[in-house]
Design a protein around this motif. Structure first.
Motif, mmCIF file in Angstrom:
data_model
loop_
_atom_site.group_PDB
_atom_site.id
_atom_site.type_symbol
_atom_site.label_atom_id
_atom_site.label_comp_id
_atom_site.label_asym_id
_atom_site.label_seq_id
_atom_site.Cartn_x
_atom_site.Cartn_y
_atom_site.Cartn_z
ATOM 1 N N ILE A 8 0.855 -1.186 0.000
ATOM 2 C CA ILE A 8 0.000 0.000 0.000
ATOM 3 C C ILE A 8 0.888 1.232 0.000
ATOM 4 C CG2 ILE A 8 -1.884 -1.195 1.196
ATOM 5 C CD1 ILE A 8 -1.107 0.469 3.735
ATOM 6 N N GLY A 9 0.293 2.352 -0.322
ATOM 7 C CA GLY A 9 1.020 3.610 -0.321
ATOM 8 C C GLY A 9 0.448 4.531 -1.371
ATOM 9 N N PRO A 83 -6.534 1.149 0.913
ATOM 10 C CA PRO A 83 -6.533 1.057 2.376
ATOM 11 C C PRO A 83 -7.370 2.124 3.079
ATOM 12 C CG PRO A 83 -4.398 1.808 1.595
ATOM 13 C CD PRO A 83 -5.236 1.537 0.385
ATOM 14 N N PHE A 100 3.462 -0.707 3.965
ATOM 15 C CA PHE A 100 3.243 0.679 3.558
ATOM 16 C C PHE A 100 4.545 1.229 2.999
ATOM 17 C CE2 PHE A 100 2.464 5.179 5.558
ATOM 18 C CZ PHE A 100 2.326 5.744 4.305
ATOM 19 N N THR A 102 6.548 4.247 1.667
ATOM 20 C CA THR A 102 6.469 5.692 1.814
ATOM 21 C C THR A 102 7.421 6.383 0.840
ATOM 22 O OG1 THR A 102 8.197 5.815 3.517
ATOM 23 C CG2 THR A 102 5.931 5.434 4.274
ATOM 24 N N ARG A 137 -4.187 11.000 3.889
ATOM 25 C CA ARG A 137 -4.227 9.536 3.889
ATOM 26 C C ARG A 137 -3.253 8.880 4.874
ATOM 27 N NH1 ARG A 137 -4.739 7.714 -2.433
ATOM 28 N NH2 ARG A 137 -6.766 8.679 -2.796
ATOM 29 N N LYS A 138 -2.263 9.625 5.305
ATOM 30 C CA LYS A 138 -1.159 9.073 6.085
ATOM 31 C C LYS A 138 -1.624 8.265 7.297
ATOM 32 C CE LYS A 138 2.990 10.423 8.541
ATOM 33 N NZ LYS A 138 3.748 11.512 9.098
ATOM 34 N N TYR A 141 -3.099 4.932 6.229
ATOM 35 C CA TYR A 141 -2.053 4.043 5.731
ATOM 36 C C TYR A 141 -1.266 3.445 6.896
ATOM 37 C CZ TYR A 141 -2.321 5.771 0.826
ATOM 38 O OH TYR A 141 -2.692 6.080 -0.457
#
Length: 172
Positions: A8-9, A83, A100, A102, A137-138, A141
């Motif tokens: 995800i990310g 996510p 995740f 980044t 979103r951080k 996530y």
């Protein structure tokens, strides 16, 4: 727990690149969620958003994740918004590990600036908008992630090795 790796990310964080590396080096089958959805709907993600809306697209992501939960030894490159739905996170956590990836907003911009298949950025392709959307979103996530792995200035190989080491050691 099943052994699928869900990447995800934010868009441009390196999910597709890392997925290919995990396939080549660790024998996992790749599932690119956006590509699967495009094939099923017979149209690009941007057109799905345009004609049927984001909510419809998010529903397609959820259905695909449910199907993938039946398989093993996958590496799934999730769409950037996958996510954001709690039910999607639940499905991913039940069926594997969530990684995740980044990247700094400047890195994301450099990676996506020439792309036209990212509907949420198409009219706002600049570092400040990317940073704003990333910040929104951080938290979700991070809450979804079993592991966080930075991608800025690193090769796919380096990132893959770190992911596999973290999974084997069970550390976050």
């Amino acid at each position: 727990m099943k052994d699928t790796i869900f990447l995800i990310g934010f868009m441009g964080a390196g999910k597709s690149t890392v997925a290919k590396c995990l396939e080549q080096n660790y024998g996992r089958r790749i599932v690119e969620m956006d590509e699967q959805i495009e094939a099923r709907e017979q149209m690009p993600v941007s057109r799905i958003f345009e004609e049927k809306g984001e909510e419809y697209f998010r529903g397609l992501e959820t259905e695909l994740l449910k199907e993938l939960g039946e398989e093993e030894n996958l590496v799934v490159s999730c769409g950037g918004g996958a996510p954001l739905r709690p039910c999607n996170v639940e499905i991913m956590k039940k069926n594997g590990r969530v990684v995740f990836l980044t990247a700094r907003p400047e890195t994301v911009y450099e990676r996506v600036k020439d792309s036209h298949n990212r509907p949420l950025l198409e009219k706002n392709k600049n570092v400040s908008y990317i940073e704003k959307l990333m910040e929104e979103r951080k938290e979700r996530y991070e809450a979804a992630a079993d592991y966080l792995v930075p991608t800025d200035g690193r090769t796919g190989e380096e990132i893959c090795r770190e992911i596999m080491k973290k999974i084997q050691e069970g550390c976050r």
